[in-house]
Each structure stands twice: as structure tokens, then as C-alpha cells.
Design an enzyme around this catalytic site. Structure first.
Site, short mmCIF file in Angstrom:
data_model
loop_
_atom_site.label_atom_id
_atom_site.label_comp_id
_atom_site.label_asym_id
_atom_site.label_seq_id
_atom_site.Cartn_x
_atom_site.Cartn_y
_atom_site.Cartn_z
N CYS A 6 5.69 -11.01 -8.37
CA CYS A 6 4.50 -11.71 -7.79
C CYS A 6 4.95 -13.06 -7.37
CB CYS A 6 3.30 -11.71 -8.79
SG CYS A 6 1.81 -11.99 -7.89
N HIS A 35 2.81 -6.80 -10.86
CA HIS A 35 2.80 -7.27 -12.38
C HIS A 35 3.29 -6.07 -13.35
CE1 HIS A 35 1.60 -11.34 -12.11
NE2 HIS A 35 0.80 -11.05 -10.97
N GLU A 71 4.45 -6.11 -16.02
CA GLU A 71 4.45 -6.61 -17.40
C GLU A 71 3.05 -6.56 -18.03
OE1 GLU A 71 4.59 -8.41 -14.81
OE2 GLU A 71 3.57 -10.18 -15.00
#
Ligand code: GLN
Length: 183
Positions: free
Chosen positions: A81, A164, A166
Site C-alpha cells: 500500500c 494489505h 498482513e
């Protein structure tokens, strides 16, 4: 084999989520706030967050050149991002891409979509005020698109995604950097 040390740029943004995922992979995350923190890292992650704030932090800490040197030396690098934005032509200049900020429109700040990423499989993409790659050079491989816009790219040792992983708990891209840039 000793654990790989992965520097995670920790000036701003969701660096802790990256550190957690890296720990789960058996790597040793290291928060990077100064140039000294980059010494001896095996891989690098630039997290999501706010690229304007991150740029100011990088300037304040004199981190731009040390980061460039590390990545240009071939260190496997993942940007997510805002991390993708930081790597682009207008910021660190390490990826030959132009990233458009908040590119999916004001109405669609955040959305999720299944994204087919070449070489990595289908991932649940969490997009938060995400950029996309609006233009790129010939060395850049587009690995995934959403609505015809590039959202995952690779150039040599650098992998950058507009979403994202994560936050979806998807460690595939992190494994890529921990494994020295091999999927
Ligand atoms: N919109 C942010 C920026 O332009 C990026 C958002 C994110 O990293 N989730 O910096």
C-alpha cells in the site's frame, strides 16, 4: 540456519502487523527508525500507512539514501500500500512505476477482493485508500490487476502490492522476502 533479520520501516503505519507475521514465519523482524537499524538486515518491508507522513519521517531521519543503497544492493523488499507509493518514481525511485494515490476513488475508501497474483495464487486483498500503478517501465512485471489496474508488481528483488496482506494474515509475500526473493 539462523533466523533471517527483516527490517520493517517503523516510522508510521501498520508495521506491527508485519512484524507479527514475520515472527510467525520464524524470521526476526527489526523496527527500522534510523539508518543504523538497517545494518545487516537480510530483507526489508515497507508497510502501509500514510505516504506523506512516511516521506517526512524518511527525510527527518536521513533514511532515503541508506534505504536506496540497501534495496539497490539486491535486498529482497516488500512494499504494501503506502509502501508501494514509497518505492515509486516520485518517492524513493526504486520501482520504475508511477503510483496513483487513493486511486480507487473517494467513494471506495476500502474494499476487499480476491486477487489472483501470478506466482503467488489467489489472495484476499484488503484495500484501504489504496493506490494502483498507473504507469510502469519495461522492467516491471505486473502480477495482478483489479478493474484493469495493476495492484501487484515485481521488479527484480522488489515486490509491491497495493493491498494489505498482513491484515488478511496472508504470509505468502513475506515468505517471498524471507526466502530471499523466491516465491
Ligand atoms: N492512502 C495512503 C497514502 O496515500 C495509503 C493507504 C494505505 O497504506 N493503506 O499514503
Amino acid at each position: 540456519m539462523s533466523a533471517k533479520t527483516v527490517g520493517v520501516l517503523a516510522l508510521q503505519g501498520d508495521f506491527e502487523a508485519h512484524a507479527r507475521l514475520l515472527r510467525e514465519l520464524g524470521a526476526e523482524p527489526r523496527d527500522v527508525r534510523t539508518a543504523t537499524d538497517l545494518e545487516g538486515v537480510d530483507a526489508l518491508v515497507i508497510p502501509g500507512g500514510e505516504s506523506t507522513t512516511m516521506t517526512l519521517g524518511i527525510e527527518r531521519e536521513g533514511l532515503a539514501e541508506p534505504l536506496r543503497e540497501l534495496v539497490r544492493a539486491g535486498t529482497p523488499t516488500l512494499g504494501t500500500c503506502a509502501g508501494l507509493i514509497m518505492l515509486d518514481r516520485d518517492h524513493l525511485g526504486l520501482l520504475d512505476v508511477s503510483a496513483e494515490r487513493n486511486a480507487f476513488g473517494r467513494q471506495v475508501h476500502s474494499f476487499e477482493a480476491d486477487v489472483e497474483v501470478e506466482g503467488h495464487g489467489t489472495v484476499r486483498g484488503v484495500f484501504i485508500r489504496a493506490p494502483f500503478v498507473s504507469e510502469h517501465g519495461v522492467e516491471v512485471e505486473v502480477l495482478a490487476e483489479v478493474d484493469g489496474h495493476a495492484v501487484a508488481v515485481r521488479q527484480g528483488n522488489i515486490l509491491a502490492v497495493a493491498f494489505h496482506p498482513e491484515l488478511a494474515g496472508d504470509a505468502r509475500f513475506h515468505r517471498f522476502v524471507v526466502n530471499g526473493g523466491a516465491p
